[in-house]
Design a protein around this motif. Structure first.
Motif, PDB file in Angstrom:
ATOM      1  N   PHE A  56     -10.018   0.183  -5.107  1.00 33.12           N
ATOM      2  CA  PHE A  56      -9.197  -0.742  -4.187  1.00 33.12           C
ATOM      3  C   PHE A  56      -8.631  -0.113  -3.056  1.00 33.12           C
ATOM      4  O   PHE A  56      -8.617   1.203  -2.938  1.00 33.12           O
ATOM      5  CB  PHE A  56      -7.963  -1.349  -5.210  1.00 33.12           C
ATOM      6  N   ASP A  57      -8.706  -0.742  -1.888  1.00 34.32           N
ATOM      7  CA  ASP A  57      -8.085  -0.169  -0.752  1.00 34.32           C
ATOM      8  C   ASP A  57      -6.618  -0.524  -0.504  1.00 34.32           C
ATOM      9  O   ASP A  57      -6.107   0.361   0.267  1.00 34.32           O
ATOM     10  CB  ASP A  57      -8.868  -0.780   0.387  1.00 34.32           C
ATOM     11  N   LEU A  58      -6.244  -1.390  -0.940  1.00 33.82           N
ATOM     12  CA  LEU A  58      -4.775  -2.084  -0.727  1.00 33.82           C
ATOM     13  C   LEU A  58      -4.122  -2.639  -1.872  1.00 33.82           C
ATOM     14  O   LEU A  58      -5.019  -3.371  -2.718  1.00 33.82           O
ATOM     15  CB  LEU A  58      -5.078  -2.952   0.268  1.00 33.82           C
ATOM     16  N   VAL A  59      -2.885  -2.640  -2.082  1.00 27.83           N
ATOM     17  CA  VAL A  59      -2.355  -3.107  -2.761  1.00 27.83           C
ATOM     18  C   VAL A  59      -1.066  -4.031  -2.300  1.00 27.83           C
ATOM     19  O   VAL A  59      -0.420  -3.514  -1.472  1.00 27.83           O
ATOM     20  CB  VAL A  59      -1.612  -2.523  -4.047  1.00 27.83           C
ATOM     21  N   LEU A  60      -1.098  -5.442  -2.458  1.00 28.33           N
ATOM     22  CA  LEU A  60      -0.065  -6.266  -1.808  1.00 28.33           C
ATOM     23  C   LEU A  60       0.748  -6.726  -3.026  1.00 28.33           C
ATOM     24  O   LEU A  60       0.403  -7.150  -4.005  1.00 28.33           O
ATOM     25  CB  LEU A  60      -0.856  -7.443  -1.328  1.00 28.33           C
ATOM     26  N   ALA A  61       2.056  -6.743  -2.766  1.00 26.38           N
ATOM     27  CA  ALA A  61       3.025  -7.219  -3.646  1.00 26.38           C
ATOM     28  C   ALA A  61       4.102  -8.407  -3.160  1.00 26.38           C
ATOM     29  O   ALA A  61       4.483  -8.283  -2.074  1.00 26.38           O
ATOM     30  CB  ALA A  61       3.964  -6.222  -4.171  1.00 26.38           C
ATOM     31  N   CYS A  62       4.053  -9.583  -3.722  1.00 27.00           N
ATOM     32  CA  CYS A  62       4.787 -10.622  -3.263  1.00 27.00           C
ATOM     33  C   CYS A  62       5.227 -11.245  -4.445  1.00 27.00           C
ATOM     34  O   CYS A  62       4.801 -11.594  -5.178  1.00 27.00           O
ATOM     35  CB  CYS A  62       3.711 -11.492  -2.494  1.00 27.00           C
ATOM     36  N   ARG A  63       6.655 -11.582  -4.290  1.00 27.63           N
ATOM     37  CA  ARG A  63       7.472 -12.247  -5.431  1.00 27.63           C
ATOM     38  C   ARG A  63       6.990 -11.708  -6.629  1.00 27.63           C
ATOM     39  O   ARG A  63       6.522 -12.439  -7.786  1.00 27.63           O
ATOM     40  CB  ARG A  63       6.838 -13.801  -5.449  1.00 27.63           C
ATOM     41  N   GLN A  64       7.211 -10.437  -6.895  1.00 25.88           N
ATOM     42  CA  GLN A  64       7.008  -9.834  -8.139  1.00 25.88           C
ATOM     43  C   GLN A  64       5.345  -9.865  -8.618  1.00 25.88           C
ATOM     44  O   GLN A  64       5.125  -9.639  -9.835  1.00 25.88           O
ATOM     45  CB  GLN A  64       7.947 -10.199  -9.154  1.00 25.88           C
ATOM     46  N   LYS A  65       4.628 -10.307  -7.730  1.00 28.35           N
ATOM     47  CA  LYS A  65       3.142 -10.278  -8.277  1.00 28.35           C
ATOM     48  C   LYS A  65       2.295  -9.386  -7.507  1.00 28.35           C
ATOM     49  O   LYS A  65       2.630  -9.078  -6.132  1.00 28.35           O
ATOM     50  CB  LYS A  65       2.492 -11.700  -7.800  1.00 28.35           C
ATOM     51  N   LEU A  66       1.467  -8.616  -8.021  1.00 27.69           N
ATOM     52  CA  LEU A  66       0.562  -7.409  -7.431  1.00 27.69           C
ATOM     53  C   LEU A  66      -0.711  -8.086  -7.184  1.00 27.69           C
ATOM     54  O   LEU A  66      -1.439  -8.989  -8.203  1.00 27.69           O
ATOM     55  CB  LEU A  66       0.431  -6.292  -7.968  1.00 27.69           C
ATOM     56  N   ARG A  67      -1.329  -7.727  -6.170  1.00 26.53           N
ATOM     57  CA  ARG A  67      -2.927  -7.952  -5.962  1.00 26.53           C
ATOM     58  C   ARG A  67      -3.572  -6.659  -5.619  1.00 26.53           C
ATOM     59  O   ARG A  67      -3.037  -6.162  -4.513  1.00 26.53           O
ATOM     60  CB  ARG A  67      -2.949  -9.016  -4.712  1.00 26.53           C
ATOM     61  N   TYR A  68      -4.455  -6.390  -6.166  1.00 26.87           N
ATOM     62  CA  TYR A  68      -5.350  -5.015  -5.814  1.00 26.87           C
ATOM     63  C   TYR A  68      -6.726  -5.655  -5.071  1.00 26.87           C
ATOM     64  O   TYR A  68      -7.409  -6.469  -5.494  1.00 26.87           O
ATOM     65  CB  TYR A  68      -5.638  -4.459  -7.201  1.00 26.87           C
ATOM     66  N   LEU A  69      -6.501  -5.350  -3.822  1.00 24.61           N
ATOM     67  CA  LEU A  69      -7.797  -5.641  -2.745  1.00 24.61           C
ATOM     68  C   LEU A  69      -8.844  -4.503  -2.611  1.00 24.61           C
ATOM     69  O   LEU A  69      -8.329  -3.323  -2.158  1.00 24.61           O
ATOM     70  CB  LEU A  69      -7.184  -6.006  -1.385  1.00 24.61           C
ATOM     71  N   GLN A  70      -9.891  -4.786  -3.043  1.00 27.38           N
ATOM     72  CA  GLN A  70     -10.987  -4.072  -2.317  1.00 27.38           C
ATOM     73  C   GLN A  70     -11.470  -4.872  -1.024  1.00 27.38           C
ATOM     74  O   GLN A  70     -11.782  -6.114  -0.922  1.00 27.38           O
ATOM     75  CB  GLN A  70     -12.366  -3.997  -3.097  1.00 27.38           C
ATOM     76  N   ILE A  71     -11.440  -3.941   0.192  1.00 22.77           N
ATOM     77  CA  ILE A  71     -11.770  -4.787   1.258  1.00 22.77           C
ATOM     78  C   ILE A  71     -13.038  -4.227   1.869  1.00 22.77           C
ATOM     79  O   ILE A  71     -13.605  -3.324   1.968  1.00 22.77           O
ATOM     80  CB  ILE A  71     -10.858  -4.154   2.645  1.00 22.77           C
ATOM     81  N   LYS A  72     -13.839  -5.424   2.324  1.00 27.08           N
ATOM     82  CA  LYS A  72     -15.329  -5.285   2.921  1.00 27.08           C
ATOM     83  C   LYS A  72     -15.209  -5.878   4.294  1.00 27.08           C
ATOM     84  O   LYS A  72     -14.361  -6.532   4.651  1.00 27.08           O
ATOM     85  CB  LYS A  72     -16.221  -6.013   2.182  1.00 27.08           C
ATOM     86  N   GLN A  73     -16.303  -5.559   5.253  1.00 27.88           N
ATOM     87  CA  GLN A  73     -15.998  -6.113   6.441  1.00 27.88           C
ATOM     88  C   GLN A  73     -17.564  -6.241   6.893  1.00 27.88           C
ATOM     89  O   GLN A  73     -18.706  -5.705   6.626  1.00 27.88           O
ATOM     90  CB  GLN A  73     -15.291  -5.185   7.570  1.00 27.88           C
ATOM     91  N   VAL A  74     -17.773  -7.577   7.807  1.00 32.24           N
ATOM     92  CA  VAL A  74     -19.190  -7.605   8.090  1.00 32.24           C
ATOM     93  C   VAL A  74     -18.871  -8.393   9.699  1.00 32.24           C
ATOM     94  O   VAL A  74     -17.804  -9.335   9.558  1.00 32.24           O
ATOM     95  CB  VAL A  74     -19.834  -8.620   7.277  1.00 32.24           C
TER      96      VAL A  74
END
Length: 173
Positions: A56-74
């Motif tokens: 993963f590239d980024l972790v976002l937290a909002c309202r005690q919830k976590l998201r692990y994001l792998q970022i791709k681009q095109v």
């Protein structure tokens, strides 16, 4: 003489790390702006991965919830038909892949592609997908090398998100 389009595509290839960093900042800005619009008292915490060995590239937290994001681009004219996802990462609760589709000339975000499940679940299984191939590398016999712990996810399996608002809903409900 190079056309304008060729000039940008060459720069996109040569400066891919730079481009990805710019796009990540634009992504975070778009999500934070949308969250602010909805409710300025809701914080969005942003954590960058210092070492890219977890997928993963980024972790976002909002309202005690976590998201692990792998970022791709095109870029909009990009022909990428698949994106490589690390298997270990795909098993993490809250894991998802976000493809930022952008213009080649200004790096403006056009839309997003999202692959993931519910926030408290791992993304849909990728085990049945083809193993990823190491770009440009071949073994002594000329065969392409396999990235054993990665699987290719077809672009068609990603859900198109036209706006940051749609992506925010997919990430945090």
């Amino acid at each position: 003489m190079q056309s304008s389009s060729e000039h940008y595509r060459k720069a996109l290839a040569e400066r891919s790390s730079y481009v990805e960093n710019v796009l990540i900042h634009l992504l975070v800005g778009a999500l934070a702006s949308e969250l602010w619009r909805r409710d300025p008292s809701t914080p969005l915490s942003i954590f960058n991965s210092e070492v890219d060995d977890s997928g993963f590239d980024l972790v976002l937290a909002c309202r005690q919830k976590l998201r692990y994001l792998q970022i791709k681009q095109v870029h909009l004219e990009g022909r990428a038909s698949k994106f490589s996802i690390r298997q270990d990462f795909s098993l993490m609760n809250g894991s998802c892949a976000v493809v930022i589709v952008h213009t080649e000339d200004s790096l403006s975000i056009d839309h997003f592609l999202f692959y993931g499940g519910e926030i408290d679940e791992a993304m849909p299984s990728i085990d049945g997908n083809k193993p990823s191939i190491v770009p440009g590398r071949r073994d002594a016999n000329g065969n392409r090398k396999i990235r054993g712990h990665y699987r290719d996810i077809k672009r068609s399996q990603f859900k198109k998100m036209s706006t940051a608002s749609e992506l925010l809903d997919a990430l945090f409900g």
